[in-house]
Design a protein around this motif. Structure first.
Motif, PDB file in Angstrom:
ATOM      1  N   GLY A 264       0.802  -1.217   0.000  1.00 42.58           N
ATOM      2  CA  GLY A 264       0.000   0.000   0.000  1.00 42.58           C
ATOM      3  C   GLY A 264       0.836   1.268   0.000  1.00 42.58           C
ATOM      4  O   GLY A 264       1.858   1.366  -0.700  1.00 42.58           O
ATOM      5  N   PHE A 265       0.425   2.230   0.822  1.00 43.35           N
ATOM      6  CA  PHE A 265       1.142   3.500   0.894  1.00 43.35           C
ATOM      7  C   PHE A 265       2.537   3.324   1.490  1.00 43.35           C
ATOM      8  O   PHE A 265       3.411   4.172   1.317  1.00 43.35           O
ATOM      9  CB  PHE A 265       0.342   4.517   1.709  1.00 43.35           C
ATOM     10  CG  PHE A 265      -0.782   5.143   0.939  1.00 43.35           C
ATOM     11  CD1 PHE A 265      -0.580   6.286   0.178  1.00 43.35           C
ATOM     12  CD2 PHE A 265      -2.044   4.576   0.943  1.00 43.35           C
ATOM     13  CE1 PHE A 265      -1.605   6.854  -0.548  1.00 43.35           C
ATOM     14  CE2 PHE A 265      -3.081   5.140   0.218  1.00 43.35           C
ATOM     15  CZ  PHE A 265      -2.863   6.282  -0.532  1.00 43.35           C
ATOM     16  N   GLY A 266       2.767   2.203   2.188  1.00 39.65           N
ATOM     17  CA  GLY A 266       4.091   1.945   2.733  1.00 39.65           C
ATOM     18  C   GLY A 266       5.140   1.773   1.652  1.00 39.65           C
ATOM     19  O   GLY A 266       6.340   1.954   1.900  1.00 39.65           O
ATOM     20  N   ALA A 267       4.714   1.433   0.426  1.00 33.73           N
ATOM     21  CA  ALA A 267       5.662   1.266  -0.674  1.00 33.73           C
ATOM     22  C   ALA A 267       6.391   2.563  -0.994  1.00 33.73           C
ATOM     23  O   ALA A 267       7.518   2.538  -1.503  1.00 33.73           O
ATOM     24  CB  ALA A 267       4.927   0.766  -1.918  1.00 33.73           C
ATOM     25  N   ALA A 268       5.757   3.686  -0.677  1.00 35.04           N
ATOM     26  CA  ALA A 268       6.382   4.979  -0.969  1.00 35.04           C
ATOM     27  C   ALA A 268       7.647   5.197  -0.134  1.00 35.04           C
ATOM     28  O   ALA A 268       8.501   6.009  -0.504  1.00 35.04           O
ATOM     29  CB  ALA A 268       5.390   6.114  -0.709  1.00 35.04           C
TER      30      ALA A 268
ATOM     31  N   MET B 195       9.758   2.689   0.595  1.00 41.31           N
ATOM     32  CA  MET B 195      10.667   1.577   0.326  1.00 41.31           C
ATOM     33  C   MET B 195      11.453   1.817  -0.952  1.00 41.31           C
ATOM     34  O   MET B 195      11.157   2.732  -1.726  1.00 41.31           O
ATOM     35  CB  MET B 195       9.861   0.270   0.222  1.00 41.31           C
ATOM     36  CG  MET B 195       9.042  -0.052   1.456  1.00 41.31           C
ATOM     37  SD  MET B 195       7.945  -1.482   1.263  1.00 41.31           S
ATOM     38  CE  MET B 195       9.147  -2.812   1.267  1.00 41.31           C
ATOM     39  N   THR B 196      12.469   1.002  -1.163  1.00 41.81           N
ATOM     40  CA  THR B 196      13.228   1.018  -2.414  1.00 41.81           C
ATOM     41  C   THR B 196      12.848  -0.218  -3.228  1.00 41.81           C
ATOM     42  O   THR B 196      12.232  -1.161  -2.703  1.00 41.81           O
ATOM     43  CB  THR B 196      14.741   1.004  -2.152  1.00 41.81           C
ATOM     44  OG1 THR B 196      15.099  -0.264  -1.569  1.00 41.81           O
ATOM     45  CG2 THR B 196      15.145   2.130  -1.213  1.00 41.81           C
ATOM     46  N   GLY B 197      13.228  -0.226  -4.497  1.00 44.19           N
ATOM     47  CA  GLY B 197      12.940  -1.385  -5.319  1.00 44.19           C
ATOM     48  C   GLY B 197      13.572  -2.652  -4.774  1.00 44.19           C
ATOM     49  O   GLY B 197      12.984  -3.735  -4.819  1.00 44.19           O
ATOM     50  N   ARG B 198      14.779  -2.527  -4.231  1.00 40.28           N
ATOM     51  CA  ARG B 198      15.473  -3.689  -3.700  1.00 40.28           C
ATOM     52  C   ARG B 198      14.727  -4.302  -2.517  1.00 40.28           C
ATOM     53  O   ARG B 198      14.675  -5.525  -2.364  1.00 40.28           O
ATOM     54  CB  ARG B 198      16.889  -3.286  -3.275  1.00 40.28           C
ATOM     55  CG  ARG B 198      17.764  -4.463  -2.831  1.00 40.28           C
ATOM     56  CD  ARG B 198      19.145  -3.970  -2.440  1.00 40.28           C
ATOM     57  NE  ARG B 198      19.796  -3.311  -3.572  1.00 40.28           N
ATOM     58  CZ  ARG B 198      20.688  -2.328  -3.453  1.00 40.28           C
ATOM     59  NH1 ARG B 198      21.001  -1.861  -2.263  1.00 40.28           N
ATOM     60  NH2 ARG B 198      21.235  -1.802  -4.527  1.00 40.28           N
ATOM     61  N   THR B 199      14.130  -3.469  -1.690  1.00 42.28           N
ATOM     62  CA  THR B 199      13.424  -3.990  -0.516  1.00 42.28           C
ATOM     63  C   THR B 199      11.971  -4.341  -0.825  1.00 42.28           C
ATOM     64  O   THR B 199      11.375  -5.175  -0.152  1.00 42.28           O
ATOM     65  CB  THR B 199      13.451  -2.969   0.634  1.00 42.28           C
ATOM     66  OG1 THR B 199      12.873  -1.722   0.175  1.00 42.28           O
ATOM     67  CG2 THR B 199      14.870  -2.718   1.105  1.00 42.28           C
ATOM     68  N   HIS B 200      11.400  -3.718  -1.859  1.00 44.23           N
ATOM     69  CA  HIS B 200       9.987  -3.947  -2.153  1.00 44.23           C
ATOM     70  C   HIS B 200       9.762  -5.134  -3.085  1.00 44.23           C
ATOM     71  O   HIS B 200       8.738  -5.815  -2.985  1.00 44.23           O
ATOM     72  CB  HIS B 200       9.351  -2.696  -2.765  1.00 44.23           C
ATOM     73  CG  HIS B 200       7.868  -2.800  -2.935  1.00 44.23           C
ATOM     74  ND1 HIS B 200       7.278  -3.295  -4.084  1.00 44.23           N
ATOM     75  CD2 HIS B 200       6.849  -2.479  -2.099  1.00 44.23           C
ATOM     76  CE1 HIS B 200       5.965  -3.283  -3.945  1.00 44.23           C
ATOM     77  NE2 HIS B 200       5.680  -2.792  -2.753  1.00 44.23           N
ATOM     78  N   ASN B 201      10.676  -5.392  -4.004  1.00 42.08           N
ATOM     79  CA  ASN B 201      10.477  -6.473  -4.964  1.00 42.08           C
ATOM     80  C   ASN B 201      10.330  -7.822  -4.255  1.00 42.08           C
ATOM     81  O   ASN B 201      11.033  -8.107  -3.283  1.00 42.08           O
ATOM     82  CB  ASN B 201      11.642  -6.545  -5.946  1.00 42.08           C
ATOM     83  CG  ASN B 201      11.606  -5.415  -6.958  1.00 42.08           C
ATOM     84  OD1 ASN B 201      10.616  -4.694  -7.065  1.00 42.08           O
ATOM     85  ND2 ASN B 201      12.691  -5.251  -7.696  1.00 42.08           N
TER      86      ASN B 201
ATOM     87  N   LEU C 247       9.134 -15.031  -2.013  1.00 47.06           N
ATOM     88  CA  LEU C 247       9.637 -15.076  -0.640  1.00 47.06           C
ATOM     89  C   LEU C 247       8.913 -14.076   0.245  1.00 47.06           C
ATOM     90  O   LEU C 247       8.696 -14.316   1.433  1.00 47.06           O
ATOM     91  CB  LEU C 247      11.141 -14.793  -0.619  1.00 47.06           C
ATOM     92  CG  LEU C 247      12.060 -15.916  -1.085  1.00 47.06           C
ATOM     93  CD1 LEU C 247      13.504 -15.450  -1.088  1.00 47.06           C
ATOM     94  CD2 LEU C 247      11.903 -17.141  -0.186  1.00 47.06           C
ATOM     95  N   THR C 248       8.569 -12.928  -0.321  1.00 44.89           N
ATOM     96  CA  THR C 248       7.817 -11.894   0.392  1.00 44.89           C
ATOM     97  C   THR C 248       6.521 -11.635  -0.368  1.00 44.89           C
ATOM     98  O   THR C 248       6.308 -12.188  -1.449  1.00 44.89           O
ATOM     99  CB  THR C 248       8.632 -10.597   0.496  1.00 44.89           C
ATOM    100  OG1 THR C 248       9.046 -10.190  -0.827  1.00 44.89           O
ATOM    101  CG2 THR C 248       9.873 -10.791   1.369  1.00 44.89           C
ATOM    102  N   ASN C 249       5.667 -10.803   0.202  1.00 40.74           N
ATOM    103  CA  ASN C 249       4.382 -10.545  -0.464  1.00 40.74           C
ATOM    104  C   ASN C 249       4.018  -9.068  -0.398  1.00 40.74           C
ATOM    105  O   ASN C 249       2.900  -8.699  -0.055  1.00 40.74           O
ATOM    106  CB  ASN C 249       3.276 -11.390   0.177  1.00 40.74           C
ATOM    107  CG  ASN C 249       2.014 -11.446  -0.680  1.00 40.74           C
ATOM    108  OD1 ASN C 249       2.051 -11.186  -1.888  1.00 40.74           O
ATOM    109  ND2 ASN C 249       0.888 -11.760  -0.066  1.00 40.74           N
ATOM    110  N   HIS C 250       4.994  -8.229  -0.728  1.00 44.41           N
ATOM    111  CA  HIS C 250       4.703  -6.793  -0.776  1.00 44.41           C
ATOM    112  C   HIS C 250       3.673  -6.477  -1.853  1.00 44.41           C
ATOM    113  O   HIS C 250       2.949  -5.483  -1.755  1.00 44.41           O
ATOM    114  CB  HIS C 250       5.985  -5.996  -1.032  1.00 44.41           C
ATOM    115  CG  HIS C 250       7.026  -6.173   0.024  1.00 44.41           C
ATOM    116  ND1 HIS C 250       6.803  -5.881   1.347  1.00 44.41           N
ATOM    117  CD2 HIS C 250       8.313  -6.617  -0.040  1.00 44.41           C
ATOM    118  CE1 HIS C 250       7.885  -6.122   2.059  1.00 44.41           C
ATOM    119  NE2 HIS C 250       8.820  -6.575   1.235  1.00 44.41           N
ATOM    120  N   SER C 251       3.573  -7.304  -2.878  1.00 45.24           N
ATOM    121  CA  SER C 251       2.593  -7.095  -3.942  1.00 45.24           C
ATOM    122  C   SER C 251       1.176  -7.390  -3.486  1.00 45.24           C
ATOM    123  O   SER C 251       0.216  -7.034  -4.170  1.00 45.24           O
ATOM    124  CB  SER C 251       2.926  -7.982  -5.147  1.00 45.24           C
ATOM    125  OG  SER C 251       4.189  -7.664  -5.687  1.00 45.24           O
ATOM    126  N   GLY C 252       1.032  -8.072  -2.367  1.00 44.84           N
ATOM    127  CA  GLY C 252      -0.303  -8.402  -1.879  1.00 44.84           C
ATOM    128  C   GLY C 252      -1.022  -9.408  -2.748  1.00 44.84           C
ATOM    129  O   GLY C 252      -2.256  -9.406  -2.817  1.00 44.84           O
TER     130      GLY C 252
END
Length: 266
Positions: free
Chosen positions: A153-157, A159-165, A179-184
């Protein structure tokens, strides 16, 4: 004769020339009974066909935030307390805050989090009918809803690409997993097979027992003091309607995907 602050009294009258004096008419949460009923049918269809589970809970009331793991929370956890917060400590703090707001003649808002498990990869349409766009429309059409987030969500703003991908890794079911689910659970507007995680923010209940400034239909300044029973917080009651909204959108996109596959040359 009075326009209640933050209600749909004035806007409904401006559009239609009339308004529902008793209650909020079409703006009332009473209208969601039809969505919940339809959502119950969608829940059964999706569970039988795909094993999909949609579960929502109260994750925040005012400034009380509960730490809940979307991957492991269960229905029994959610229903263990009247707040529908699956964290015992969070539920207790929320109850105290809601009871204090009631005593103060005030109300509180908060956040409902929802997870949809075992949604197959490939649901959703590019551009205008992206899965998260339709989910946002359904959730934001609910009474008192004021915000929507999916994944980071708004938390992506912040973050960096390296941490968000979300790194892909091989899965035992012969499809990629993350491995992670930042994409939801949604990438490019299409489900990727991971848990779909979204959050909906709801405003404080508009009707409060404290005195408020408003105007009447003649444009005169008046003071309104509401009487009767009014919920100081809508969040526990918002849980089933958020689930219904998500279930109906998923059912729609399942049928759309069936149509796509039926027309495929393969």
């Amino acid at each position: 004769e009075l326009y209640r602050p933050s209600h749909a009294d004035y806007t409904t009258e401006a559009k239609y020339g009339i308004r529902a004096v008793a209650g909020g008419g079409r703006a009332s949460a009473r209208e969601t009974i039809g969505r919940v009923a339809a959502g119950a049918v969608a829940r059964k269809l999706l569970a039988e066909r795909f094993g999909i589970e949609v579960l929502a809970w109260v994750s925040q009331v005012h400034d009380v935030i509960a730490d809940v793991d979307p991957a492991s929370v269960t229905l029994s956890d959610v229903e263990a307390d009247a707040t529908r917060c699956p964290s015992p400590d969070g539920a207790a703090a929320m109850t105290a805050a809601i009871e204090q707001a009631r005593r103060d003649g005030d109300s509180l808002g908060g956040v409902v989090t929802c997870v949809a498990r075992r949604v197959p990869a490939g649901w959703g349409e590019p551009v205008f009918d992206k899965l998260e766009a339709d989910l946002a429309k359904a959730v934001m059409s609910l009474p008192a809803s004021k915000g929507f987030e999916v994944g980071s969500g708004f938390g992506a703003a912040r973050m960096t690409g390296r941490t968000h991908n979300d790194p892909f890794v091989p899965g035992v079911d012969c499809r990629p997993h993350t491995l992670t689910n930042h994409s939801g659970g949604i990438q490019g507007g299409i489900s990727n097979g991971e848990d779909i995680v979204l959050r909906a923010a709801f405003k404080p209940t508009a009707t409060i027992s404290s005195a408020q400034e408003t105007v009447n239909r003649q444009g005169e300044a008046v003071t309104l003091e509401a009487k009767g029973r009014h919920d100081p917080c809508v969040l526990p009651r918002a849980v089933p309607i958020v689930e219904a909204a998500v279930l109906l959108v998923l059912a729609d996109h399942w049928l759309r995907q069936e149509a796509v596959q039926a027309g495929s040359p393969d």
